[in-house]
Design an enzyme around this catalytic site. Sequence first.
Site, PDB file in Angstrom:
ATOM      1  N   HIS A   1      -9.875   1.377   4.657  1.00 36.33           N
ATOM      2  CA  HIS A   1      -8.619   1.630   5.373  1.00 36.33           C
ATOM      3  C   HIS A   1      -8.892   2.617   6.510  1.00 36.33           C
ATOM      4  CE1 HIS A   1      -4.564   2.853   6.308  1.00 36.33           C
ATOM      5  NE2 HIS A   1      -4.148   1.759   5.674  1.00 36.33           N
TER       6      HIS A   1
ATOM      7  N   LYS B   1       0.160   4.257  -0.552  1.00 35.95           N
ATOM      8  CA  LYS B   1      -0.515   5.488  -0.105  1.00 35.95           C
ATOM      9  C   LYS B   1      -0.168   6.635  -1.076  1.00 35.95           C
ATOM     10  CE  LYS B   1      -0.530   3.541   4.475  1.00 35.95           C
ATOM     11  NZ  LYS B   1      -0.487   3.678   5.906  1.00 35.95           N
TER      12      LYS B   1
ATOM     13  N   GLU C   1      -7.277   5.036   7.590  1.00 38.53           N
ATOM     14  CA  GLU C   1      -7.041   6.447   7.245  1.00 38.53           C
ATOM     15  C   GLU C   1      -8.279   7.038   6.574  1.00 38.53           C
ATOM     16  OE1 GLU C   1      -3.345   5.877   5.148  1.00 38.53           O
ATOM     17  OE2 GLU C   1      -2.387   5.374   7.046  1.00 38.53           O
TER      18      GLU C   1
ATOM     19  N   ASN D   1       0.868  -1.185   0.000  1.00 39.84           N
ATOM     20  CA  ASN D   1       0.000   0.000   0.000  1.00 39.84           C
ATOM     21  C   ASN D   1       0.902   1.231   0.000  1.00 39.84           C
ATOM     22  OD1 ASN D   1      -1.896   1.975   0.391  1.00 39.84           O
ATOM     23  ND2 ASN D   1      -2.467   1.350   2.471  1.00 39.84           N
TER      24      ASN D   1
ATOM     25  N   GLU E   1      -6.105  -4.769  10.412  1.00 35.35           N
ATOM     26  CA  GLU E   1      -5.109  -3.742  10.683  1.00 35.35           C
ATOM     27  C   GLU E   1      -5.487  -2.997  11.960  1.00 35.35           C
ATOM     28  OE1 GLU E   1      -2.805  -2.486   6.925  1.00 35.35           O
ATOM     29  OE2 GLU E   1      -4.571  -1.241   7.048  1.00 35.35           O
TER      30      GLU E   1
ATOM     31  N   GLY F   1       1.597   2.546  10.892  1.00 40.90           N
ATOM     32  CA  GLY F   1       2.566   3.639  10.768  1.00 40.90           C
ATOM     33  C   GLY F   1       3.157   4.087  12.093  1.00 40.90           C
TER      34      GLY F   1
ATOM     35  N   SER G   1       2.591  -1.884  10.615  1.00 42.15           N
ATOM     36  CA  SER G   1       4.023  -1.924  10.945  1.00 42.15           C
ATOM     37  C   SER G   1       4.670  -3.283  10.681  1.00 42.15           C
ATOM     38  CB  SER G   1       4.257  -1.475  12.395  1.00 42.15           C
ATOM     39  OG  SER G   1       3.846  -0.130  12.547  1.00 42.15           O
TER      40      SER G   1
HETATM   41  P1  PGA Z   1       2.304   0.486   7.819  1.00 41.19           P
HETATM   42  O1  PGA Z   1       0.903   0.715   7.041  1.00 41.19           O
HETATM   43  O2  PGA Z   1       2.855  -0.829   7.329  1.00 41.19           O
HETATM   44  O3  PGA Z   1       3.139   1.665   7.436  1.00 41.19           O
HETATM   45  O4  PGA Z   1       1.978   0.435   9.273  1.00 41.19           O
HETATM   46  C1  PGA Z   1       0.011  -0.345   6.800  1.00 41.19           C
HETATM   47  C2  PGA Z   1      -1.236   0.184   6.149  1.00 41.19           C
HETATM   48  O5  PGA Z   1      -1.608   1.333   6.426  1.00 41.19           O
HETATM   49  O6  PGA Z   1      -1.871  -0.509   5.346  1.00 41.19           O
END
Ligand code: PGA
Length: 251
Positions: free
Chosen positions: A95, A11, A97, A9, A167, A173, A212
């Site tokens: 997601h 982003k 976000e 991903n 997640e 993140g 992460s």
């Molecule tokens: P990350 O993001 O691996 O940077 O924690 C995962 C995601 O948002 O899908």
Amino acid sequence: MRRPLVVANWKMNGNKLCSEQFIADLLSAQDQFTEVDCVIAPPAVYLSSLAPKLVASNIQLSAQNVSEFNQGAYTGEISATMLKECGCHYAIIGHSERRQLYHESNDLIAAKFARLIEAGVIPILCVGETLAERQDNMTYDIILGQIDSIIKLVGAETFLRGIIAYEPVWAIGTGKTASPKQAQEVHATIRSHIVKQLPTQAQAYRIIYGGSVKSENAQELFAMPDIDGGLIGGASLKLDSFLAILRQAGK
Ligand code: PGA
């Protein structure tokens, strides 16, 4: 045996040149992950130019979002059929976000799921609890509620045409990953919830983990019986770390 799935991903990162370079390098390293389904979710504007490069490879494309509508006056939106036309096999929806920053509700995400299925694009549905929800012992209410809102709209059989990415919001993140035991517990609960609806198909259903994941912790997460791969954010932006994760998924 479920085939592992690893999704990058990206982003809103990178640019056209570095996306194309990444894909060229990934293609030349394909023999390192022959046992894994590898999916790249670049920013939507790069889908069309990347798709022809991936024909006849075991790498496929995903969108990071989709409209809940088929077509019409929805400025800035992209429909599921447009994604399909660009060579997109998957789309990430729900997601955290998008749930948090764009206030996407379970009902809206269910509508997106339905549009994707109609267009022949596989939804990658993200579910997960915040830290406060975990501390309040609400983890399963939240996650199973996120799942059931989709099942209510499309039915269990159609639901199983998608993929779930668990997640935990507190792990995205942040560098804090769920322990393999914590993640396995949630994945097993999700699978047994699905078994209740469609016992014959639930064992083949893929549930991937995100939050992460990096080359240092991927192997112990992927070793868990109900973790079928990963949704990778930060660690998918560098070829070396992403390849290391792909290799571990294929072990
Ligand atoms: P990350 O993001 O691996 O940077 O924690 C995962 C995601 O948002 O899908």
